[in-house]
Design a protein around this motif. Structure first.
Motif, PDB file in Angstrom:
ATOM      1  N   GLU A   1       0.819  -1.213   0.000  1.00 20.98           N
ATOM      2  CA  GLU A   1       0.000   0.000   0.000  1.00 20.98           C
ATOM      3  C   GLU A   1       0.853   1.264   0.000  1.00 20.98           C
ATOM      4  O   GLU A   1       0.378   2.335  -0.352  1.00 20.98           O
ATOM      5  CB  GLU A   1      -0.933   0.004   1.213  1.00 20.98           C
ATOM      6  CG  GLU A   1      -1.926  -1.155   1.238  1.00 20.98           C
ATOM      7  CD  GLU A   1      -2.798  -1.204  -0.008  1.00 20.98           C
ATOM      8  OE1 GLU A   1      -3.469  -0.206  -0.303  1.00 20.98           O
ATOM      9  OE2 GLU A   1      -2.775  -2.245  -0.701  1.00 20.98           O
ATOM     10  N   SER A   2       2.127   1.148   0.421  1.00 20.86           N
ATOM     11  CA  SER A   2       3.034   2.297   0.458  1.00 20.86           C
ATOM     12  C   SER A   2       4.428   1.766   0.756  1.00 20.86           C
ATOM     13  O   SER A   2       4.608   0.591   1.109  1.00 20.86           O
ATOM     14  CB  SER A   2       2.622   3.284   1.560  1.00 20.86           C
ATOM     15  OG  SER A   2       2.754   2.680   2.836  1.00 20.86           O
TER      16      SER A   2
ATOM     17  N   THR B   1       6.107   2.733   3.331  1.00 24.26           N
ATOM     18  CA  THR B   1       6.104   2.500   4.775  1.00 24.26           C
ATOM     19  C   THR B   1       5.506   1.141   5.096  1.00 24.26           C
ATOM     20  O   THR B   1       6.020   0.404   5.951  1.00 24.26           O
ATOM     21  CB  THR B   1       5.327   3.614   5.496  1.00 24.26           C
ATOM     22  OG1 THR B   1       5.959   4.866   5.228  1.00 24.26           O
ATOM     23  CG2 THR B   1       5.304   3.379   6.996  1.00 24.26           C
TER      24      THR B   1
ATOM     25  N   SER C   1       8.579   3.463  -3.637  1.00 22.75           N
ATOM     26  CA  SER C   1       7.231   3.916  -3.985  1.00 22.75           C
ATOM     27  C   SER C   1       7.384   5.148  -4.862  1.00 22.75           C
ATOM     28  O   SER C   1       8.503   5.569  -5.167  1.00 22.75           O
ATOM     29  CB  SER C   1       6.397   4.228  -2.737  1.00 22.75           C
ATOM     30  OG  SER C   1       6.686   5.524  -2.241  1.00 22.75           O
TER      31      SER C   1
ATOM     32  N   SER D   1       5.431   8.077  -4.130  1.00 26.76           N
ATOM     33  CA  SER D   1       4.693   9.128  -3.434  1.00 26.76           C
ATOM     34  C   SER D   1       5.412  10.471  -3.495  1.00 26.76           C
ATOM     35  O   SER D   1       4.808  11.515  -3.245  1.00 26.76           O
ATOM     36  CB  SER D   1       4.465   8.732  -1.975  1.00 26.76           C
ATOM     37  OG  SER D   1       5.702   8.553  -1.302  1.00 26.76           O
TER      38      SER D   1
ATOM     39  N   ALA E   1       1.317  11.564  -3.493  1.00 28.05           N
ATOM     40  CA  ALA E   1       1.284  10.972  -2.155  1.00 28.05           C
ATOM     41  C   ALA E   1      -0.109  10.482  -1.809  1.00 28.05           C
ATOM     42  O   ALA E   1      -0.291   9.741  -0.841  1.00 28.05           O
ATOM     43  CB  ALA E   1       1.748  11.997  -1.124  1.00 28.05           C
TER      44      ALA E   1
ATOM     45  N   ARG F   1      -1.581   5.775  -2.994  1.00 29.36           N
ATOM     46  CA  ARG F   1      -0.668   5.027  -2.143  1.00 29.36           C
ATOM     47  C   ARG F   1      -0.343   3.684  -2.769  1.00 29.36           C
ATOM     48  O   ARG F   1      -1.209   2.811  -2.913  1.00 29.36           O
ATOM     49  CB  ARG F   1      -1.262   4.820  -0.759  1.00 29.36           C
ATOM     50  CG  ARG F   1      -1.713   6.087  -0.068  1.00 29.36           C
ATOM     51  CD  ARG F   1      -0.541   7.011   0.212  1.00 29.36           C
ATOM     52  NE  ARG F   1       0.279   6.545   1.320  1.00 29.36           N
ATOM     53  CZ  ARG F   1       1.537   6.926   1.514  1.00 29.36           C
ATOM     54  NH1 ARG F   1       2.113   7.749   0.657  1.00 29.36           N
ATOM     55  NH2 ARG F   1       2.204   6.484   2.544  1.00 29.36           N
ATOM     56  N   CYS F   2       0.917   3.497  -3.145  1.00 30.14           N
ATOM     57  CA  CYS F   2       1.356   2.234  -3.732  1.00 30.14           C
ATOM     58  C   CYS F   2       2.870   2.137  -3.617  1.00 30.14           C
ATOM     59  O   CYS F   2       3.587   3.018  -4.103  1.00 30.14           O
ATOM     60  CB  CYS F   2       0.928   2.119  -5.194  1.00 30.14           C
ATOM     61  SG  CYS F   2       1.279   0.501  -5.931  1.00 30.14           S
ATOM     62  N   GLY F   3       3.349   1.085  -2.965  1.00 28.46           N
ATOM     63  CA  GLY F   3       4.770   0.821  -2.866  1.00 28.46           C
ATOM     64  C   GLY F   3       5.074  -0.571  -3.369  1.00 28.46           C
ATOM     65  O   GLY F   3       4.202  -1.272  -3.890  1.00 28.46           O
TER      66      GLY F   3
END
Length: 461
Positions: free
Chosen positions: A176-177, A179, A308, A310, A315, A318-320
């Motif tokens: 999702e990110s 992080t 990602s 972002s 930002a 959200r996608c990583g």
């Protein structure tokens, strides 16, 4: 009881409460004996006894005659801000993040870590959204597959290959990110009490995330060419760490780049250990010339590569991603299902469309040019008030700067916040808290004269 004695009792009570809130002391756990606590805190035994008795009266702990004092009650909700080290608000990573995220548009944010909205790939995102509105209904309503969008993973594999990294799409999983990617890796590889190495200084949210996993953190000094390899080798011997988390490409906050020699030496030092390296490549598209990647030298054996978009696309979308050994990616996919089930499809499709839009390359060329101009302009304006860069970065948005002798970054940040300017003090990034005279500046957010006037006033005071 005198005021001083009362203050000492309060200090013991605060220390115990902080341990309970941070889950260092769990229900049923025996507290340090009054003599041990007195020795640790350099207080009298009677002071500790008084503090323990007051905590018992509150119901926070219980006394067992002949045995000692024990934590009472159910497990407390995890309070990250209560976990050591205790920091001034202006340098606490969580507080700093909230100031940057919660303040309205009138607040100036030279301490934040992202581009202004009109520097992002907004036009590409809007075109992607229009395309999504015409897409098949499954795209708008269904879960994603466990590894995520195949087309985006293929694109990521090609992009990684351009930097010397050999990763099949099946070795890449979307998250999702960025992080969340690190969080999944920490869940996968760490147990409470393990040790993790980070750069000193490093991206401040690494500190916050690792607190949540209740691990020990040790810092490795960062140099203009990458981590201090001798200090890294000593840390391996001293701590037997499980993970090392670092930035590849452009380092946050220093703007330094990893040299090939340092990369080789670092991987050689890690040979024969159980260390796994997490390489965060979030600033890849800001580079004018690709720098060394640990994953390229290592072949994704002990290195896990994440990133990602972002910082360059959006930002809000959200996608990583995570790239690593195939067996680890398979296990991480199970963990992703357990913690977030299928994940979203829409963000990955928007991102793929925006990245493959013919305008993205031109967009990033323009951003790199604007950043180069902003770095030069910001450095010149800072130098006029005695603030000097630690180095002149080759690329990116950050200047890691030393304040004039005797200036304290936390005090400067506190004063500037009153003027509506959010800064990023050095000790928010430093595990050893040795960067008290540093600030990180985001040159893309430094266009307003009010920032430099506020800094000048704070330094003069």
């Amino acid at each position: 009881m005198s005021k001083a004695a009362g203050t000492r009792v309060d200090a013991v009570m605060d220390a115990v409460r902080a341990g309970i809130n941070a889950r260092a002391y769990t229900p049923g756990m025996r507290l340090p004996s009054v003599r041990a606590q007195a020795k640790t805190m350099r207080l009298s035994v009677s002071t500790v006894v008084e503090a323990y008795e007051r905590l018992a009266a509150e119901g926070a702990i219980t006394s067992r005659p002949g045995s000692g004092f024990y934590v009472a009650g159910p497990v407390r909700p995890l309070a990250l801000a209560a976990i050591e080290p205790r920091l001034e608000r202006e340098v606490d990573p969580l507080w700093l993040s909230r100031q940057s995220l919660e303040r309205d548009a009138s607040t100036l944010k030279p301490g934040c870590g992202w581009l202004p909205p009109d520097w992002m790939h907004e036009a590409g995102v809007r075109r992607a959204l229009r395309a999504m509105a015409r897409a098949d209904s499954a795209l708008l309503t269904e879960y994603a597959t466990p590894l995520g969008h195949p087309g985006l993973r293929q694109l990521l594999a090609r992009r990684m290959a351009a930097n010397g990294m050999d990763a099949h799409p099946e070795q890449i999983m979307l998250a999702e990110s960025g992080t969340q990617a690190i969080d999944l890796i920490c869940r996968f590889l760490l147990e409470p009490g393990d040790t993790v190495l980070v750069d000193d200084p490093c991206y401040f949210n690494f500190h916050s995330l690792l607190r949540a996993h209740r691990v020990n953190v040790a810092g490795v000094p960062y140099t203009p060419n990458g981590p201090d390899v001798d200090a890294f080798a000593r840390a391996l011997q001293q701590h037997s760490p499980r993970l090392y988390i670092t930035n590849s490409g452009i380092h946050n906050p220093t703007g330094a780049t990893l040299s090939p020699v340092t990369a080789h030496r670092l991987l050689k030092a890690a040979d024969g250990t159980d260390l796994i390296i997490v390489e965060d490549d979030i600033f890849a598209d800001f580079e004018t010339h690709p720098s060394a990647r640990l994953a390229a030298f290592d072949g994704l054996s002990r290195v896990i590569h994440i990133g990602s978009f972002s910082k360059t696309v959006s930002a809000s979308v959200r996608c990583g991603y995570i790239a690593g050994r195939a067996d680890w990616i398979d296990a991480l996919a199970d963990l992703k299902i357990a913690t977030s089930f299928g994940g979203g499809r829409l963000a990955a499709d928007i991102l793929l469309t925006a990245l493959t839009d013919s305008s993205y390359r031109k967009h990033m060329e323009a951003v790199r040019t604007k950043l180069a101009e902003a770095r030069e302009r910001t450095a010149a304006r800072l130098s006029k008030i005695g603030i000097t860069p630690w180095l002149v970065p080759q690329a990116g948005m950050f200047l890691w700067c030393r304040l004039p002798q005797g200036a304290d970054a936390a005090a400067v940040a506190r004063a500037c916040l009153n003027d509506g300017v959010v800064l990023a003090p050095g000790n928010a990034f430093s595990q050893s808290l040795t960067a008290g005279d540093f600030l990180r500046f985001n040159v893309a957010q430094c266009g307003d004269d009010k920032i430099f006037k506020a800094l000048a006033r704070a330094l003069a005071a």
